[in-house]
Write a protein that holds these residues in place. Structure first.
Motif, PDB file in Angstrom:
ATOM      1  N   PHE A  42       9.837  33.383 -10.332  1.00 40.30           N
ATOM      2  CA  PHE A  42      11.043  33.947 -10.939  1.00 40.30           C
ATOM      3  C   PHE A  42      12.226  33.968  -9.967  1.00 40.30           C
ATOM      4  N   ARG A  43      11.953  33.826  -8.685  1.00 38.99           N
ATOM      5  CA  ARG A  43      13.030  33.711  -7.716  1.00 38.99           C
ATOM      6  C   ARG A  43      13.489  32.270  -7.547  1.00 38.99           C
ATOM      7  N   GLU A  44      12.531  31.326  -7.467  1.00 41.58           N
ATOM      8  CA  GLU A  44      12.854  29.944  -7.128  1.00 41.58           C
ATOM      9  C   GLU A  44      12.843  29.000  -8.332  1.00 41.58           C
ATOM     10  N   GLY A  45      11.884  29.188  -9.249  1.00 39.65           N
ATOM     11  CA  GLY A  45      11.725  28.252 -10.350  1.00 39.65           C
ATOM     12  C   GLY A  45      12.509  28.613 -11.596  1.00 39.65           C
ATOM     13  N   PHE A  46      12.447  29.866 -11.987  1.00 35.23           N
ATOM     14  CA  PHE A  46      13.082  30.310 -13.237  1.00 35.23           C
ATOM     15  C   PHE A  46      14.563  29.944 -13.316  1.00 35.23           C
ATOM     16  N   PRO A  47      15.353  30.107 -12.242  1.00 33.48           N
ATOM     17  CA  PRO A  47      16.774  29.744 -12.346  1.00 33.48           C
ATOM     18  C   PRO A  47      17.013  28.258 -12.623  1.00 33.48           C
ATOM     19  N   LEU A  48      16.020  27.406 -12.370  1.00 33.74           N
ATOM     20  CA  LEU A  48      16.167  25.969 -12.616  1.00 33.74           C
ATOM     21  C   LEU A  48      15.826  25.576 -14.047  1.00 33.74           C
ATOM     22  N   THR A  49      15.261  26.507 -14.806  1.00 30.55           N
ATOM     23  CA  THR A  49      14.779  26.186 -16.145  1.00 30.55           C
ATOM     24  C   THR A  49      15.793  26.529 -17.218  1.00 30.55           C
ATOM     25  N   ARG A  50      15.564  25.936 -18.382  1.00 31.63           N
ATOM     26  CA  ARG A  50      16.135  26.451 -19.620  1.00 31.63           C
ATOM     27  C   ARG A  50      14.960  27.131 -20.328  1.00 31.63           C
ATOM     28  N   THR A  51      14.988  28.435 -20.388  1.00 37.51           N
ATOM     29  CA  THR A  51      13.865  29.191 -20.938  1.00 37.51           C
ATOM     30  C   THR A  51      14.263  29.790 -22.284  1.00 37.51           C
ATOM     31  N   LEU A  66      11.790  24.876 -19.833  1.00 34.88           N
ATOM     32  CA  LEU A  66      11.988  23.441 -19.671  1.00 34.88           C
ATOM     33  C   LEU A  66      12.596  23.162 -18.306  1.00 34.88           C
ATOM     34  N   PHE A  67      11.966  22.248 -17.561  1.00 36.73           N
ATOM     35  CA  PHE A  67      12.564  21.707 -16.349  1.00 36.73           C
ATOM     36  C   PHE A  67      13.175  20.348 -16.686  1.00 36.73           C
TER      37      PHE A  67
END
Length: 245
Positions: A42-51, A66-67
């Motif tokens: 949630f710190r590194e991956g979540f900001p890169l996604t469209r959730t 989605l990445f």
């Protein structure tokens, strides 16, 4: 994605930062209680996604992320989305909510520039689930995706040299087999960080590279994410214990 009302009480919408706590609790129920990993994602991956989330009576009960990625085949490079973290709260399962959510995402991506959605189901039952909602056409598969091998003894630190920028440049200079999946720099940085955190290996010599993760410590199974090595070479590498330059 605009909010989609599927019933009087059910809403599908794009997640915001305000949903992070609810999503973290949902992931704990559906995937893992490993707080180190959850904090990392949630710190590194979540900001890169469209959730996207499905909300029932103002409660987030299902989600999917989605990445962004690219699909390279021959001389064509197409934009795609990689589906990740599809989950439904245990109390709300077997109601078709994941199907509703994924159907809405599929329609949204059809209206975008994406060539297709890519999913990697974890088991045969999930393959059948995705087939029922319209997924088909495996684009890359090997009979031996999972290998019983020993964990490499890493006398040299494979993380000290390999960065996303270096790997991108390396891949661009080498002739790599296609079809293959390509990532933008932020996503590739996240992937490398994930493999570092989970004890995976990201290894590069002058001519070859390998990114693999240990999936099952008891059975000693490795999953190869990406490599330009042939199967015999990377099987030998993973089982030998130490990469030989």
């Amino acid at each position: 994605m605009k909010s989609t009302q599927t019933s009087n009480q059910t809403l599908i919408r794009t997640a915001t930062s305000k949903d992070t706590t609810a999503l973290l609790e949902l992931w704990k129920l559906c995937f893992t209680e490993d707080l180190d990993f959850l904090s990392f994602f949630f710190r590194e991956g979540f900001p890169l996604t469209r959730t996207f989330v499905l909300v029932v009576d103002a409660k987030v009960v299902a989600a999917a992320s989605l990445f962004s990625a690219y699909y390279e085949h021959d001389s064509r490079i197409l934009p795609i989305s990689y589906l990740y973290g599809v989950c439904t709260h245990p109390d709300y399962q077997h109601r078709g909510l994941s199907t509703q959510l994924l159907s809405a995402i599929i329609q949204e991506r059809k209206a975008s520039n994406d060539a297709f959605l890519l999913a990697r189901p974890a088991n045969q039952a999930l393959f059948q689930f995705y087939e029922r909602i319209g997924f088909d056409h495996p684009i890359y598969a090997r009979e031996q995706d999972w290998f019983p091998v020993e964990h490499p003894t890493q006398t040299q630190d494979p993380w000290g040299e390999l960065t996303a920028k270096k790997l991108e440049q390396f891949i661009a200079e080498k002739k790599n087999p296609t079809p293959r999946i390509l990532w933008d720099t932020p996503e590739l940085n996240y992937i490398l960080s994930y493999y570092r955190m989970t004890g995976g290996i990201a290894w590069k010599t002058d001519h070859h590279y390998l990114i693999a993760s240990l999936q099952d410590e008891e059975l000693k199974h490795w999953l190869v994410l990406d490599t330009n090595m042939n199967e015999n070479n990377y099987l030998s590498l993973l089982s030998a214990g130490e990469p030989a330059k």
